[in-house]
Design an enzyme around this catalytic site. Sequence first.
Site, PDB file in Angstrom:
ATOM      1  N   HIS A 143      -9.903  28.272  17.075  1.00  0.00           N
ATOM      2  CA  HIS A 143      -8.670  27.884  17.443  1.00  0.00           C
ATOM      3  C   HIS A 143      -8.618  26.820  18.438  1.00  0.00           C
ATOM      4  O   HIS A 143      -7.951  26.012  18.070  1.00  0.00           O
ATOM      5  CB  HIS A 143      -7.877  29.274  17.735  1.00  0.00           C
ATOM      6  CG  HIS A 143      -6.392  28.896  18.311  1.00  0.00           C
ATOM      7  ND1 HIS A 143      -5.430  29.044  17.488  1.00  0.00           N
ATOM      8  CD2 HIS A 143      -6.019  28.445  19.494  1.00  0.00           C
ATOM      9  CE1 HIS A 143      -4.216  28.969  17.965  1.00  0.00           C
ATOM     10  NE2 HIS A 143      -4.410  28.566  19.038  1.00  0.00           N
ATOM     11  N   GLU A 144      -9.203  27.152  19.352  1.00  0.00           N
ATOM     12  CA  GLU A 144      -9.191  26.133  20.517  1.00  0.00           C
ATOM     13  C   GLU A 144     -10.155  24.700  20.241  1.00  0.00           C
ATOM     14  O   GLU A 144      -9.547  23.771  20.366  1.00  0.00           O
ATOM     15  CB  GLU A 144     -10.066  26.797  21.758  1.00  0.00           C
ATOM     16  CG  GLU A 144      -9.420  28.021  22.341  1.00  0.00           C
ATOM     17  CD  GLU A 144      -7.695  27.922  22.664  1.00  0.00           C
ATOM     18  OE1 GLU A 144      -7.480  26.705  22.874  1.00  0.00           O
ATOM     19  OE2 GLU A 144      -7.070  28.877  22.594  1.00  0.00           O
ATOM     20  N   HIS A 147      -7.388  22.750  18.166  1.00  0.00           N
ATOM     21  CA  HIS A 147      -6.501  22.015  19.024  1.00  0.00           C
ATOM     22  C   HIS A 147      -7.242  20.768  19.440  1.00  0.00           C
ATOM     23  O   HIS A 147      -6.643  19.748  19.263  1.00  0.00           O
ATOM     24  CB  HIS A 147      -6.194  22.885  20.321  1.00  0.00           C
ATOM     25  CG  HIS A 147      -5.082  24.008  20.102  1.00  0.00           C
ATOM     26  ND1 HIS A 147      -3.979  23.660  19.667  1.00  0.00           N
ATOM     27  CD2 HIS A 147      -5.142  24.967  20.470  1.00  0.00           C
ATOM     28  CE1 HIS A 147      -3.122  24.605  19.921  1.00  0.00           C
ATOM     29  NE2 HIS A 147      -3.655  25.480  20.242  1.00  0.00           N
TER      30      HIS A 147
END
Length: 292
Positions: A143-144, A147
């Site tokens: 997820h990071e 980003h």
Amino acid sequence: MGIFLFLIMNLAVMASIYLTIFLIEIFFGIRLDQGTISGLLILSFVVGFSGALISLFMSKWMAKMSMGVQVIETPQDQTEAWLVSTVERLAKEAGIGMPEVGIFDGPPNAFATGWSKNDSLVAVSTSLFDLMDEKEIEGVLAHEISHIKHGDMVTMTLLQGVLNTFVFFISRLLANILAPKDEEGNPSPMYYMMISFALEILLTVFATMLAMWFSRYREYKADEGAVKLDGPEGIYYALAKLGQIPKEQVALSSDMKAFGIVGFLDLFSSHPPIEKRLEHIKKVAKEMGYSV
């Protein structure tokens, strides 16, 4: 430490504003007079983007200082070695440069920051390892990394700069119109400042709502990116576990909330409700041929 960092940030912003205004006047011969539309617009642009850009370029340093992040230069144990190798693999799959990897003491959470895809930081709290297994943490890391891949830090900075410019320009333009005038048609300085300050507060509320709406939208996109990079199981069950913890126990500090895996859930929240994120992950996973 928090006050010290706040002062440094504000001094840097003010210095950049005065330097930019000086350079504009010297090299372009443009005097930024708030009494003219063009002068006010340029000044608003300078003020609006200065803080946002400085925050972006200082984001890694600020995160390390404010969150107490310890960057892993050489892994000291098996857990750190796994963390670095997992970030390296995910970054390679995402097509970005290897981020710095760090750990910090705090609630179960993680965040990514940095001014570009190839100069970023991914940090994980130590308590996340107590709560989740490796597959779930891998989903959080995906997820990071998503980003970073999508350039969310830069996009949020540009949006914040536009919103800051809008707030500064409109508040002073309306204050110039509404403030009582003297015999020469000049607005009363006291009323001008009072009206512009009140309008800034009001417009900032709406600007913040818009910025947080976009932040929630990008969280959905980062969840999608995690599914594409690592499958749905990791991020799905990681969020499910975080959803069982009272939100005040997992939120990061106010200046880092927008970059974490989970945050406060209200109208001004940087993150959507976990229940809606789980539903979205299920939908995306089904479209990609997965089942959760």
